[in-house]
Design a protein around this motif. Sequence first.
Motif, PDB file in Angstrom:
ATOM      1  N   GLN A 142       8.081 -10.318  -9.301  1.00 23.44           N
ATOM      2  CA  GLN A 142       6.775  -9.669  -9.343  1.00 23.44           C
ATOM      3  C   GLN A 142       6.824  -8.292  -8.691  1.00 23.44           C
ATOM      4  N   GLN A 145       8.656  -6.004 -11.062  1.00 23.74           N
ATOM      5  CA  GLN A 145       7.814  -5.609 -12.182  1.00 23.74           C
ATOM      6  C   GLN A 145       6.755  -4.605 -11.748  1.00 23.74           C
ATOM      7  N   ALA A 146       6.191  -4.818 -10.555  1.00 23.18           N
ATOM      8  CA  ALA A 146       5.191  -3.878 -10.059  1.00 23.18           C
ATOM      9  C   ALA A 146       5.817  -2.502  -9.813  1.00 23.18           C
ATOM     10  N   GLU A 148       8.509  -1.318 -11.278  1.00 21.08           N
ATOM     11  CA  GLU A 148       8.856  -0.722 -12.565  1.00 21.08           C
ATOM     12  C   GLU A 148       7.624  -0.161 -13.253  1.00 21.08           C
ATOM     13  N   SER A 149       6.517  -0.917 -13.192  1.00 24.23           N
ATOM     14  CA  SER A 149       5.275  -0.414 -13.772  1.00 24.23           C
ATOM     15  C   SER A 149       4.803   0.843 -13.069  1.00 24.23           C
ATOM     16  N   SER A 150       4.898   0.839 -11.731  1.00 27.43           N
ATOM     17  CA  SER A 150       4.514   2.027 -10.976  1.00 27.43           C
ATOM     18  C   SER A 150       5.410   3.202 -11.310  1.00 27.43           C
ATOM     19  N   ARG A 152       7.024   3.712 -14.184  1.00 28.39           N
ATOM     20  CA  ARG A 152       6.681   4.215 -15.525  1.00 28.39           C
ATOM     21  C   ARG A 152       5.392   5.026 -15.492  1.00 28.39           C
ATOM     22  N   GLU A 153       4.398   4.524 -14.749  1.00 26.05           N
ATOM     23  CA  GLU A 153       3.141   5.269 -14.644  1.00 26.05           C
ATOM     24  C   GLU A 153       3.370   6.623 -13.976  1.00 26.05           C
ATOM     25  N   ARG A 314      -3.889  -1.304  -4.447  1.00 23.95           N
ATOM     26  CA  ARG A 314      -3.048  -0.337  -5.164  1.00 23.95           C
ATOM     27  C   ARG A 314      -3.168   1.071  -4.600  1.00 23.95           C
ATOM     28  N   TRP A 320      -0.787   6.277  -7.895  1.00 27.05           N
ATOM     29  CA  TRP A 320      -2.130   5.732  -8.134  1.00 27.05           C
ATOM     30  C   TRP A 320      -3.188   6.758  -7.771  1.00 27.05           C
TER      31      TRP A 320
END
Length: 392
Positions: A142, A145-146, A148-150, A152-153, A314, A320
């Motif tokens: 998790q 994934q968080a 990696e998502s961060s 990419r964003e 977040r 963010w």
Amino acid sequence: MSDLLLIAVFAALGAGAAGLLGWPAVRLLRRRSVALSLFAVAVVTVLAMTAGTVAVAQAMFLSHHDLGVVITVTCMAAVVSLITAALLGRQVVAGSRALAVAARTVGSDGGFAAPAEPLGSELAELSAELAATSARLAESRQREQALESSRRELIAWISHDLRTPLAGLRAMAEALEDGVAEDPVRYHARIRTEVDRLTGMVDDLFELSRIQAGALTLSLSRISVYDLVGDAIAGAYPLARERGVHLLGEQVEPAPVEVDSREITRVLGNLLINAIRSTPADGVVAVAARREEGEVVLSVTDGCGGIPEQDLHRVFETGWRAESARTPRAARPVSGGPRGSAVQHHGDTGAGLGLAIVRGIVEAHAGRASVRNVSGGCCFEIALPAARSALG
């Protein structure tokens, strides 16, 4: 007493002979099935008992009838023992196979599925360890994934944030080249402003990369929190005046801390800039500092109206931003300044990196950063270890 000693000697000789004959078989089967190994041990034990009993019976010169009775009883006991050993081995093998099947679910999306059938204490302990390992793997996945998502964003947002000013710079440069710019001085000032913002964005990216790589070097020194807050407020005052926001720093205790003053001033500066940008005109941004057990807590309270509860966790993530629009607001001219001049502040790059840098620097000081909603706004807090002489 001599008879008992003689019987013990004969029994030991018979059992020892059976044990010596069975030991090679046990050695050969030690890498095979657990059930087969247990059965081999049971066979050796039964043979040792039988051999010892027969040796003693023959030494006692029993009649053929009595010897047959002893051998029959011994054989029946041996059969029961072997059957019990076989059943126990099958139970152990069944539990081991069930645990092996369950082990395949370690780290899966559904989590570890423990065997439904009862297990022995050792296998049950192993099952509990596998469940804990599976939970840790799920947490790591998790987090990955968080991250990696961060990541990419961040790449997408930075690409957008770079594309917008670059496009403006190109348009202004072309206008100046073609001689169609009505006010070249204003264009030059605007180009300088955009270049400063891009420079700040690159600096933030470099600082964040240093923090995440663990390459941030701190030069610790003893300093009063009052001085840190004063320097940060002085640096943010021009932006606050430009946006019509009031800065307050009255509730600051002069508690000493051992920190890197340059980095902590940057932390407070980032928090103040975010607070000023999020607070409407005529609003108030308050800075406070208080002592707690073993630490000093600095807080920055703004009038942003609050952050949705689902987004609070977040806030300190890389990239963010609460605003849906990705393009930062342009800096406004300072009243009384030259035409076209604009104020550009460090940390006001709009790339969503300021709070991530705040958390990284604070954690490098063995502190913690947090945020909570208060009446009419948000309160950002950083807790830093107090100076040793101030711990009492």
